[in-house]
Write a protein that holds these residues in place. Structure first.
Motif, mmCIF file in Angstrom:
data_model
loop_
_atom_site.group_PDB
_atom_site.id
_atom_site.type_symbol
_atom_site.label_atom_id
_atom_site.label_comp_id
_atom_site.label_asym_id
_atom_site.label_seq_id
_atom_site.Cartn_x
_atom_site.Cartn_y
_atom_site.Cartn_z
ATOM 1 N N THR A 142 0.831 -1.205 0.000
ATOM 2 C CA THR A 142 0.000 0.000 0.000
ATOM 3 C C THR A 142 0.862 1.250 0.000
ATOM 4 N N ILE A 152 2.243 2.298 -3.415
ATOM 5 C CA ILE A 152 1.293 3.039 -4.250
ATOM 6 C C ILE A 152 1.095 4.440 -3.703
ATOM 7 N N LEU A 153 0.985 4.525 -2.390
ATOM 8 C CA LEU A 153 0.742 5.824 -1.774
ATOM 9 C C LEU A 153 1.888 6.783 -2.089
ATOM 10 N N LEU A 195 1.794 7.902 -5.672
ATOM 11 C CA LEU A 195 0.768 8.936 -5.845
ATOM 12 C C LEU A 195 1.244 10.266 -5.292
ATOM 13 N N ALA A 211 -2.761 0.138 -9.046
ATOM 14 C CA ALA A 211 -3.386 -0.037 -7.730
ATOM 15 C C ALA A 211 -4.321 -1.238 -7.744
ATOM 16 N N ALA A 212 -5.040 -1.418 -8.863
ATOM 17 C CA ALA A 212 -6.001 -2.510 -8.940
ATOM 18 C C ALA A 212 -5.311 -3.854 -8.876
ATOM 19 N N GLN A 251 -3.007 -4.850 -7.089
ATOM 20 C CA GLN A 251 -2.815 -5.342 -5.726
ATOM 21 C C GLN A 251 -4.090 -6.000 -5.199
ATOM 22 N N ASN A 252 -5.239 -5.421 -5.533
ATOM 23 C CA ASN A 252 -6.483 -6.017 -5.070
ATOM 24 C C ASN A 252 -6.689 -7.396 -5.633
ATOM 25 N N ARG A 255 -2.340 -1.278 7.571
ATOM 26 C CA ARG A 255 -3.032 -0.663 6.422
ATOM 27 C C ARG A 255 -4.260 -1.487 6.016
#
Ligand code: HEM
Ligand code: CU
Ligand code: CU
Lengths: 603, 316
Positions: B18, B21-22, B25, B85-86, B88-89, B152
């Motif tokens: 997480t 990615i954060l 961004l 980001a997707a 990772q989901n 997280r």
């Protein structure tokens, strides 16, 4: 409009006569105000009521920030704190942010900007003010009777089964205010469709009008969903229905879908009008035609449409299917694209301008910066893994305050300062206003930037006591709130001062384009003495030293030159120009240039 | 605990992913903010009113091409971030079959944890480092949300649903556990801690934990130690209700309401006795708020629960 008397000759000789013949002089009794159907007077009614709501919500915010100064819950009890943030949210969202720009500036300016005498349904307009006041009255009554502790989001089953506050009364208040919003939306849409003056083509509309138009569409389509969900809450509380109650086979998540189906579009109800305002202000003080007019229009409409399909980004942690989350995530990234385009276009509008820093310009550029930060942090929240971490923390609180307070409230102040001379006929002290605008920007950042850090450190929202490790950031935030509060009180003081002691503004103190500047300040009852005719493009600013005959931008249309035809139209336009003669410089400027077809031409 | 400083520890494998990615961004956003703020500043100075800078018509590239250019650049950039980001989901959505299941019950305003071996915890969760943990969560009343910032991870616990939350703790230590979904009066008190231990420590901890029976036994001791027995048992000088058979039964209150004696009621009776006075008794019971810990309340509750039938009185 032949029924309007010809212009009053006295006005041409003595600019100080005029107040009595303006809309303000139509009647001085309270009754004359409460029964007025003049859009400008209704705008003043709204200005007064939204200001009262703003300071009420603001007082709650002060209490919240004071409580959070220390980690212990010392100032308020947990119950009182929960009631305070609910009051803050409910009042600020539904009785300030949603109505403020459409009903105050929109009401006052939209008919002026399109050259109309009034809105399409003047009595509906007054009625919607009463609905707003009744709704607000009910909500405030609920708060006084003991308050509500659900938060502005009314999540079930807490709100339906467990909360012992006055949930139903508040919900009824918001429900009633919703109809006020719908009525305003209908009024604005019909007005733009039917009452544009001669020559005011769709692509000659100022972007403020487009913004109000797009906002009204959202209001009309989304607010009924809010009404529905509130009725369900009330029914569930009063009659024990089981739509959301899991014990009766209902589903609490259904509430979230319905609520956010309204509330995400509603956040655009809160921001689009602000975008409209800053476009007017930036073009005026940069003295430039807005960069990419058509893209700005499409961006507004794009946001309005895509905004309806992203609501699930508020529910990434609710247990919603991963595939749903990903779809909502992608749509949320898409909705950010038109927002980004607007930011780039505002910036590009400054290029090769003649920039000055009047207070409204400071507010407007502050808006651009703060909106950019709010929008970009929206991308963090739109990424599912990051949102799972910062959802329901202070990061979200900071995100939406950057847009709604940093953006929307700044835009409202920009607009209020920009059009204050038009509304009241008076000038406020410019230097003090610039100080206030600067203070607001600084105070805002100090208040809300630390909240991004807090959120990323895991500080959950709606906590009245918190682990002491978070304190330093909360203290910074509370300190900023003090500056911010002062920065909001200051304009209140000098704007009121200017009503009596302010210099006369004249009709067009900023030398701005736009029909509203071509009538008197304050405008007469029916806005224009003669119906204006529009022959030129919107934002017809040119650099003052631009060579004669050169266009500002968008020269690609040169091949479709229709200059001769345009010159004729312009000539007749000048003959039919409204009310008063524009100030000499503006007139000279207008006369000395050849009109250049631009972006919106001929659609 | 004391985690916050300027950045949280990355205590789970999700945390690192997480954060990546954060931070990406953050870099992209800062670049855009600097670009916009920089351009505004440069323009504001260079094109201030009356400055000598050129106001020639815009160069021809400054037309629709620019507009299309930055529209598609933004679109491309945003879609790329989304896809990253997707991903990772999608990885997280397919967990390996082997995982440690722990049941969590959320209610106003506490977290009750039950390990597979029956060990119970309140407002505390012990987990071993390096193992995939799956929490199976339910709520007894309103929506709560299980949030461990250092991991997280966050999952709402919705009544009527069974929610699952998976994570792999990595760094031993003690971390904050928060309820992140507003749930009423004591929402901000619905906090606790998550203890990540090495697998050996965790195994040792598990065997040390009293099971429910043991909990009730220790509750009996507490009942005597805190002086509850002095009022609630035998020939007390104060008139207080007998607690046998209380649990799960309806209680008539002095103000006319009838409530069911459940965990929350017993907890309230101990912490805020003045709130629900039993009909026919004087409000003389002192509050034990700040005196008994949540763990001890769990013990007392287990004891009271075990006193189901009047005949059972004094089994322990
Ligand atoms: C630029 C595009 C935007 C994106 C991608 C975006 C994204 C998001 C996301 C994903 C959330 C959910 C966060 C969470 O609860 O975990 C959120 C919350 C929120 N956003 Fe935005 N947003 C954008 C623009 C706006 C605008 C323009 C406004 C308002 C004028 C706004 C107001 C809000 C509010 C009020 C919330 C929080 C609601 C609540 O939970 O109480 N956002 N945003
Ligand atoms: Cu949203
Ligand atoms: Cu909670």
């Amino acid at each position: 409009m032949s029924d309007i008397p010809l212009r009053d000759v006295r006005l041409e000789t003595d600019p100080h006569v005029g107040f009595e013949t303006s809309y303000l002089g139509e009647g001085f009794s309270l009754w004359s105000w409460l029964t007025t159907t003049d859009h400008k007077r209704i705008a003043i009614l709204y200005l007064i009521s939204t200001t009262i709501f703003f300071f009420l919500g603001g007082a709650a915010a002060v209490l919240i920030r004071l409580e959070l100064f220390t980690p212990q819950g010392d100032l308020l009890t947990a119950e009182a704190y929960n009631r305070t943030f609910t009051l803050h949210g409910v009042i600020m969202v539904w009785f300030f942010l949603v109505p403020v720009i459409p009903t105050v500036l929109g009401n006052f300016l939209l008919p002026l900007m399109i050259g109309a005498k009034d809105v399409a349904f003047p009595r509906l307009n007054l009625f919607s003010w009463y609905l707003n006041i009744i709704g607000g009255g009910l909500a405030v009554a609920a708060m006084l009777a003991g308050g509500v502790d659900t938060g502005w989001t009314f999540y079930t089953p807490y709100s339906t089964i467990y909360s012992n506050g006055h949930v139903s009364l508040t919900a009824i208040g918001v429900f009633v205010a919703g109809f006020s919003t719908i009525a305003t939306g209908i009024n604005m849409i019909v007005t733009v469709h039917t009452l544009r003056t001669n020559g005011m083509r769709w692509f000659r509309l100022p972007l403020f009008v487009w913004a109000i138009y797009a906002t009204s569409l959202i209001m009309l389509l989304s607010t009924p969903v809010l009404a529905m969900v509130l009725v369900l809450i009330i029914a569930e509380r009063l009659f024990g229905l089981g739509v959301f109650n899991p014990d009766l086979g209902g589903d609490p998540i259904l509430f979230q879908h319905l609520f956010w189906f309204y509330s995400h579009p509603a956040v655009y109800i809160m921001i689009l009008p602000g975008m409209g305002v800053v476009t007017e202000v930036i073009t005026c003080f940069a003295r430039r035609r807005v960069f990419g007019y058509q893209f700005m229009v499409y961006a507004l409409l794009g946001i309005a449409v895509i905004g309806f399909f992203v609501w699930g980004h508020h529910m990434f942690t609710s247990g919603q299917s991963m595939y749903a989350s990903l779809a909502f995530s992608m749509l949320s990234f898409l909705v950010a694209v038109p927002s980004a385009i607007k930011v780039f276009n505002w910036t590009a509008t400054l290029y090769r301008g003649q920039i000055t820093w009047e207070a409204s310009m400071i507010y407007a550029l502050g808006f651009v910066g703060l909106f950019t930060m709010g929008g970009l942090t929206g991308l963090f929240l739109a990424s599912v893994p990051v949102d799972i971490h910062v959802h329901d923390t202070y990061f979200v609180v900071a995100h939406f305050h950057y847009i709604m307070v940093g953006g929307m409230v700044s835009a409202f102040f920009a607009g209020l300062h920009f059009w204050w001379p038009k509304i009241t006929g008076r000038l406020y002290p410019e230097f003090v206003a610039q100080i206030a605008a600067g203070m607001m920007f600084a105070g805002f950042n100090l208040t809300f930037f630390p909240q991004f850090i807090l959120g990323n450190l895991g500080m959950p929202r709606r906590y009245y006591a918190y682990p002491p490790e978070f304190q330093v950031w909360h203290v910074l935030s509370s300190a900023g709130a003090v500056i911010l509060a002062f920065a909001y009180l200051l304009p209140m003081a000098y704007l009121l001062w200017s009503l009596i002691w302010g210099k006369r503004a004249g009709d067009n103190p900023w030398d701005a384009s736009g029909l509203e500047w071509q009538t008197r300040s304050p405008p007469p009852k029916h806005n224009f003495v003669e119906a204006p005719f529009v022959s030129e493009d919107v934002y017809d600013y040119h650099p003052e030293n631009a060579p004669r005959g050169s266009g500002a931008d968008d020269r690609r249309y040169d091949d479709r030159d229709i200059a001769g035809e345009k010159a004729d139209a312009a000539e007749s336009g000048r003959r039919h120009r409204a009310a008063e003669t524009p100030p000499a410089t503006a007139q000279a400027r207008r006369a000395s240039k050849t009109r250049e077809p631009s972006d919106g031409e001929g659609r | 605990m004391n985690e916050p400083g300027i950045w949280l520890p990355q205590a789970s494998s999700e945390a690192a992913a997480t954060d990546t990615i954060l931070i990406a961004l953050l870099v992209v956003s800062s670049a855009i903010v600097l670009l916009v703020a920089g351009l505004i500043t440069v323009f504001a100075i260079r094109y201030r009113k009356g400055s000598p800078a050129s106001r020639e018509p815009l160069p021809s590239i400054f037309a629709r091409d620019v507009e299309f250019g930055w529209t598609f650049a933004t679109l491309g950039l945003f879609i790329a971030i989304f896809a990253w980001a997707a991903s990772q989901n999608i990885t997280l959505a397919h967990p390996p079959a082997a995982r440690m299941e722990i049941h969590v019950l959320a209610k106003r305003w506490m977290w009750k944890v039950e390990h597979a071996g029956g060990q119970g915890e309140i407002d505390e969760l012990h987990v071993p480092a390096g193992e995939l943990v799956e929490l199976i969560m339910q709520s007894e009343d309103v929506i709560h949300s299980f949030y461990v910032p250092a991991f997280r991870v966050k999952q709402d616990v919705v009544p009527g649903h069974t929610e699952r939350l998976r994570f792999t703790p990595e760094k031993p230590g003690t971390y904050h556990l928060f309820c992140a979904e507003y749930c009423g009066t004591d929402h901000s008190r619905m906090i606790g801690r998550v203890v990540v231990q090495s697998p050996e420590e965790f195994a040792a901890w598990l065997t040390r934990q009293p099971q429910e029976d043991d909990l009730a036994k220790s509750g009996r001791q507490l009942f005597v130690r805190f002086g509850c027995a002095g009022c609630h048992e035998g020939q007390a000088s104060v008139r207080a209700p007998r607690l046998s058979g209380l649990f799960g039964a309806p209680v008539q209150l002095a103000d006319g309401r009838t409530v069911t004696a459940d965990d929350a009621y017993v907890r309230d009776s101990i912490l805020q006795p003045k709130r629900d006075i039993v009909a026919g008794y004087d409000p003389v019971m002192p509050s034990f708020a700040g005196v008994v810990s949540d763990g001890e309340i769990a013990g007392l509750t287990a004891y009271i629960r075990a006193l189901r039938a009047p005949a059972d009185g004094g089994v322990y």
